[in-house]
Scaffold this motif. Structure first.
Motif, PDB file in Angstrom:
ATOM      1  N   TYR A  46       0.861  -1.171   0.000  1.00  0.00           N
ATOM      2  CA  TYR A  46       0.000   0.000   0.000  1.00  0.00           C
ATOM      3  C   TYR A  46       0.901   1.225   0.000  1.00  0.00           C
ATOM      4  N   VAL A  47       0.610   2.195  -0.882  1.00  0.00           N
ATOM      5  CA  VAL A  47       1.435   3.401  -0.975  1.00  0.00           C
ATOM      6  C   VAL A  47       0.551   4.625  -1.169  1.00  0.00           C
ATOM      7  N   LEU A  48       1.098   5.777  -0.809  1.00  0.00           N
ATOM      8  CA  LEU A  48       0.421   7.037  -1.093  1.00  0.00           C
ATOM      9  C   LEU A  48       0.510   7.318  -2.588  1.00  0.00           C
ATOM     10  N   GLY A  49      -0.458   8.049  -3.107  1.00  0.00           N
ATOM     11  CA  GLY A  49      -0.450   8.407  -4.522  1.00  0.00           C
ATOM     12  C   GLY A  49      -1.477   7.595  -5.292  1.00  0.00           C
ATOM     13  N   LEU A  50      -1.316   7.579  -6.604  1.00  0.00           N
ATOM     14  CA  LEU A  50      -2.251   6.886  -7.475  1.00  0.00           C
ATOM     15  C   LEU A  50      -2.149   5.381  -7.275  1.00  0.00           C
ATOM     16  N   GLY A  51      -3.269   4.752  -6.968  1.00  0.00           N
ATOM     17  CA  GLY A  51      -3.281   3.317  -6.717  1.00  0.00           C
ATOM     18  C   GLY A  51      -3.771   2.536  -7.923  1.00  0.00           C
ATOM     19  N   PRO A  52      -3.671   1.216  -7.853  1.00  0.00           N
ATOM     20  CA  PRO A  52      -4.101   0.374  -8.968  1.00  0.00           C
ATOM     21  C   PRO A  52      -5.601   0.467  -9.242  1.00  0.00           C
ATOM     22  N   ARG A  89      -7.719   5.421  -7.893  1.00  0.00           N
ATOM     23  CA  ARG A  89      -7.974   6.486  -6.913  1.00  0.00           C
ATOM     24  C   ARG A  89      -6.646   6.973  -6.356  1.00  0.00           C
ATOM     25  N   VAL A  90      -6.642   8.191  -5.854  1.00  0.00           N
ATOM     26  CA  VAL A  90      -5.438   8.781  -5.278  1.00  0.00           C
ATOM     27  C   VAL A  90      -5.500   8.613  -3.763  1.00  0.00           C
ATOM     28  N   VAL A  91      -4.552   7.853  -3.220  1.00  0.00           N
ATOM     29  CA  VAL A  91      -4.483   7.614  -1.781  1.00  0.00           C
ATOM     30  C   VAL A  91      -3.773   8.800  -1.137  1.00  0.00           C
ATOM     31  N   THR A  92      -4.457   9.479  -0.231  1.00  0.00           N
ATOM     32  CA  THR A  92      -3.913  10.680   0.394  1.00  0.00           C
ATOM     33  C   THR A  92      -3.477  10.454   1.838  1.00  0.00           C
ATOM     34  N   GLU A  93      -3.977   9.385   2.444  1.00  0.00           N
ATOM     35  CA  GLU A  93      -3.585   9.071   3.820  1.00  0.00           C
ATOM     36  C   GLU A  93      -3.513   7.559   3.959  1.00  0.00           C
ATOM     37  N   LEU A  94      -2.464   7.115   4.642  1.00  0.00           N
ATOM     38  CA  LEU A  94      -2.243   5.690   4.836  1.00  0.00           C
ATOM     39  C   LEU A  94      -1.808   5.479   6.282  1.00  0.00           C
ATOM     40  N   ARG A  95      -2.534   4.611   6.982  1.00  0.00           N
ATOM     41  CA  ARG A  95      -2.233   4.331   8.382  1.00  0.00           C
ATOM     42  C   ARG A  95      -2.277   2.826   8.590  1.00  0.00           C
ATOM     43  N   TYR A  96      -1.543   2.367   9.597  1.00  0.00           N
ATOM     44  CA  TYR A  96      -1.666   0.957   9.970  1.00  0.00           C
ATOM     45  C   TYR A  96      -1.663   0.846  11.476  1.00  0.00           C
ATOM     46  N   SER A  97      -2.342  -0.188  11.941  1.00  0.00           N
ATOM     47  CA  SER A  97      -2.329  -0.508  13.374  1.00  0.00           C
ATOM     48  C   SER A  97      -2.036  -1.989  13.496  1.00  0.00           C
ATOM     49  N   LEU A 103      -3.175  -7.090  11.799  1.00  0.00           N
ATOM     50  CA  LEU A 103      -2.593  -5.910  11.173  1.00  0.00           C
ATOM     51  C   LEU A 103      -3.710  -5.283  10.350  1.00  0.00           C
ATOM     52  N   THR A 104      -4.009  -4.027  10.607  1.00  0.00           N
ATOM     53  CA  THR A 104      -5.057  -3.333   9.865  1.00  0.00           C
ATOM     54  C   THR A 104      -4.436  -2.150   9.134  1.00  0.00           C
ATOM     55  N   VAL A 105      -4.659  -2.096   7.820  1.00  0.00           N
ATOM     56  CA  VAL A 105      -4.196  -0.986   6.992  1.00  0.00           C
ATOM     57  C   VAL A 105      -5.424  -0.165   6.628  1.00  0.00           C
ATOM     58  N   THR A 106      -5.370   1.136   6.884  1.00  0.00           N
ATOM     59  CA  THR A 106      -6.480   2.038   6.570  1.00  0.00           C
ATOM     60  C   THR A 106      -5.996   3.057   5.561  1.00  0.00           C
ATOM     61  N   GLN A 107      -6.726   3.159   4.445  1.00  0.00           N
ATOM     62  CA  GLN A 107      -6.335   4.143   3.431  1.00  0.00           C
ATOM     63  C   GLN A 107      -7.502   5.068   3.120  1.00  0.00           C
ATOM     64  N   THR A 108      -7.188   6.346   2.969  1.00  0.00           N
ATOM     65  CA  THR A 108      -8.148   7.354   2.567  1.00  0.00           C
ATOM     66  C   THR A 108      -7.816   7.738   1.141  1.00  0.00           C
ATOM     67  N   SER A 109      -8.833   7.727   0.277  1.00  0.00           N
ATOM     68  CA  SER A 109      -8.563   8.021  -1.128  1.00  0.00           C
ATOM     69  C   SER A 109      -9.680   8.857  -1.739  1.00  0.00           C
ATOM     70  N   LYS A 131     -11.031   2.916   3.362  1.00  0.00           N
ATOM     71  CA  LYS A 131     -11.088   1.456   3.336  1.00  0.00           C
ATOM     72  C   LYS A 131     -10.124   0.894   4.370  1.00  0.00           C
ATOM     73  N   GLN A 132     -10.531  -0.206   4.965  1.00  0.00           N
ATOM     74  CA  GLN A 132      -9.663  -0.917   5.904  1.00  0.00           C
ATOM     75  C   GLN A 132      -9.429  -2.327   5.385  1.00  0.00           C
ATOM     76  N   PHE A 133      -8.172  -2.747   5.464  1.00  0.00           N
ATOM     77  CA  PHE A 133      -7.771  -4.091   5.069  1.00  0.00           C
ATOM     78  C   PHE A 133      -7.171  -4.745   6.303  1.00  0.00           C
ATOM     79  N   THR A 134      -7.727  -5.872   6.723  1.00  0.00           N
ATOM     80  CA  THR A 134      -7.281  -6.525   7.944  1.00  0.00           C
ATOM     81  C   THR A 134      -6.679  -7.890   7.614  1.00  0.00           C
ATOM     82  N   TYR A 135      -5.511  -8.141   8.183  1.00  0.00           N
ATOM     83  CA  TYR A 135      -4.792  -9.404   7.987  1.00  0.00           C
ATOM     84  C   TYR A 135      -4.518 -10.019   9.354  1.00  0.00           C
TER      85      TYR A 135
END
Length: 151
Positions: free
Chosen positions: A40-46, A49-57, A63-69, A133-137
């Motif tokens: 997961y990266v900031l910027g234009l995604g596959p 959409r343009v991801v402007t914020e990326l967080r993980y907990s 492991l939860t990855v949260t992206q704002t786009s 969006k949240q992605f949980t692993y």
């Protein structure tokens, strides 16, 4: 393991992802597990959409990855300009007067207020397009290390 929430510009890891494989008339479906690179990266995604914020907990189980786009054609982020204008207008109307040459103070305030109202409308339109969006692993499915790039 303690839970924490970090803002990053990139997070990458490998995870064993279970997938269901459809069966046929002769054999039932089954679940296969395949290692998959997750990044997961900031910027234009596959997804376009343009991801402007990326967080993980991370905690002991997940492991939860949260992206704002936003869509590519979303209005520009006007938050900094809006806050600057509001502060400037407050400073002027609060006693400090620094008006543009050739314009009366009231006229300058009116122009600034109109610009602020326009920026607020742009901000509202942008917020309607925001997607979080949240992605949980499961931690047990993650193989190898978790690589992050911090902002």
């Amino acid at each position: 393991m303690p839970k924490f929430d970090k803002s990053v510009s990139r997070i990458r890891f490998f995870a064993d992802i279970p997938r269901f494989v459809e069966g046929t008339c002769e054999s039932p479906g089954k679940v296969t597990v395949t290692p998959e690179r997750c990044e997961y990266v900031l910027g234009l995604g596959p997804c376009g959409r343009v991801v402007t914020e990326l967080r993980y907990s991370l905690d002991s189980s997940y492991l939860t990855v949260t992206q704002t786009s936003y869509p590519q054609d979303a209005p520009e982020d006007v938050e900094v300009e809006l806050l600057t204008l509001i502060k400037r207008l407050h400073d002027v109307t609060g006693g400090y007067r620094s008006v543009d040459p050739g314009a009366s103070g009231d006229q300058w305030v009116s122009v600034q207020q109109d610009r602020i109202d326009g920026l607020k409308a742009i901000r509202r339109a942008r917020e309607k397009l925001k997607e979080i969006k949240q992605f949980t692993y499961k931690v047990q499915e993650i193989t190898g290390r978790i690589e992050t790039t911090h902002i």
